[in-house]
Design an enzyme around this catalytic site. Structure first.
Site, PDB file in Angstrom:
ATOM      1  CG  ASP A  36      -2.917  -5.696   8.801  1.00  0.00           C
ATOM      2  OD1 ASP A  36      -2.598  -7.178   8.522  1.00  0.00           O
ATOM      3  OD2 ASP A  36      -1.857  -5.216   8.737  1.00  0.00           O
ATOM      4  CG  ASP A  57      -6.624 -10.657   0.502  1.00  0.00           C
ATOM      5  OD1 ASP A  57      -5.792 -10.028  -0.279  1.00  0.00           O
ATOM      6  OD2 ASP A  57      -6.887 -11.765   0.255  1.00  0.00           O
ATOM      7  CE1 TYR A 162       9.234  -7.201  -1.074  1.00  0.00           C
ATOM      8  CE2 TYR A 162      11.450  -6.469  -1.092  1.00  0.00           C
ATOM      9  CZ  TYR A 162      10.229  -6.303  -0.598  1.00  0.00           C
ATOM     10  OH  TYR A 162      10.177  -5.277   0.309  1.00  0.00           O
ATOM     11  CE  LYS A 166       7.538  -3.963  -1.729  1.00  0.00           C
ATOM     12  NZ  LYS A 166       6.206  -3.453  -0.858  1.00  0.00           N
ATOM     13  CB  THR A 197       9.796  -4.833  10.727  1.00  0.00           C
ATOM     14  OG1 THR A 197      10.471  -6.001   9.953  1.00  0.00           O
ATOM     15  CG2 THR A 197       9.994  -3.517   9.849  1.00  0.00           C
TER      16      THR A 197
END
Length: 258
Positions: A36, A57, A162, A166, A197
């Site tokens: 992360d 990254d 996005y 995906k 989240t």
């Protein structure tokens, strides 16, 4: 597939969905490399689960390679969860008829680079390391789970980049699983719906907003939890007959245009 005594990598593992997967993997006796950018959160979680934090990254192929090596040096790398990703919302064209107000090409490229290309880069490098493992009794050397989204199927207004990223993750699931089959490596994808989240914030207003969002879920009428999503991820990793599949985990929701 028994993962006890092996290592795993979770990208985006410092918080949210990724952190839930990290904890459940650790509960199985796995040493997890948390890959992360969030060093503070990642190091705290690594200490909690007796894992390792790696600054990664996912657009940096050398950093991915370093994380794979770190995991393989600890124990056989048998599990990878690709949870790192970003979102972006912008309509394809603007309201004033100028190209300048159209969707940012730079933003589109960045979302694809992180969500799709970064995922594939980790897959190819981690699977290479897995291919050197001794197979288990079922001939399996490792398993990979990629995180997509219901936006791959039900993309809303403004989600072009996005949804494309995906959708790419979903689209490569079967061909990559077929590629890896000869080496005894399984690959599946989980496509979450509305999951609770930290992105939604905290406090009364946040809770009210999440409750309103949950009303659009078929049943149960709430947001999913990180633990519920992680449970499906673990099932895809450990169920030796689960391969080449994309599973929606969304409470039956079908997203409206907006």
């Amino acid at each position: 597939m028994d993962l006890k005594g092996s290592s795993a990598i979770v990208t985006g593992g410092a918080s949210g969905i990724g952190a839930a997967a990290v904890r459940q993997l650790a509960d199985l006796g796995v040493t997890v490399v948390i890959a992360d950018l969030q060093a503070e959160k990642g190091e705290v979680l690594a200490e909690e689960v007796k894992g390792v934090f790696a600054h990664v990254d996912v657009t940096n192929t050398e950093q991915i390679g370093a994380a794979v090596k770190a995991a393989a040096d600890i124990a056989p790398l048998r599990a990878v969860v690709n949870s790192a990703g970003i979102g972006w919302a912008q309509r394809t064209i603007g309201r004033d008829g100028t190209v300048e107000s159209a969707h940012s090409l730079e933003a589109f490229t960045k979302v694809i680079a992180i969500n799709l290309i970064g995922t594939f880069d980790m897959v190819r490098q981690a699977a290479t390391a897995m291919s050197l493992n001794e197979p288990d009794d079922d001939g399996c050397r490792g398993a990979i789970v990629n995180l997509a989204s219901v936006a791959a199927f039900d993309g809303q207004i403004g989600q072009a980049s996005y949804s494309a990223s995906k959708g790419g993750v979903v689209g490569m699931t079967l061909p990559v699983a077929r590629d890896l089959a000869a080496s005894g490596i399984r690959l599946n994808t989980v496509a979450p719906g509305l999951i609770d989240t930290p992105i939604y914030g905290e406090g009364p207003e946040s809770e009210a907003f999440k409750a309103k969002l949950g009303e659009s879920v078929l049943f149960p009428r709430r947001l999913g939890t990180g633990a519920e999503l992680a449970s499906m991820v673990i099932e895809c990793l450990t169920n030796s007959y689960m391969n080449g599949e994309t599973v929606r985990l969304d409470g039956g929701i079908r997203m409206p245009p907006k």
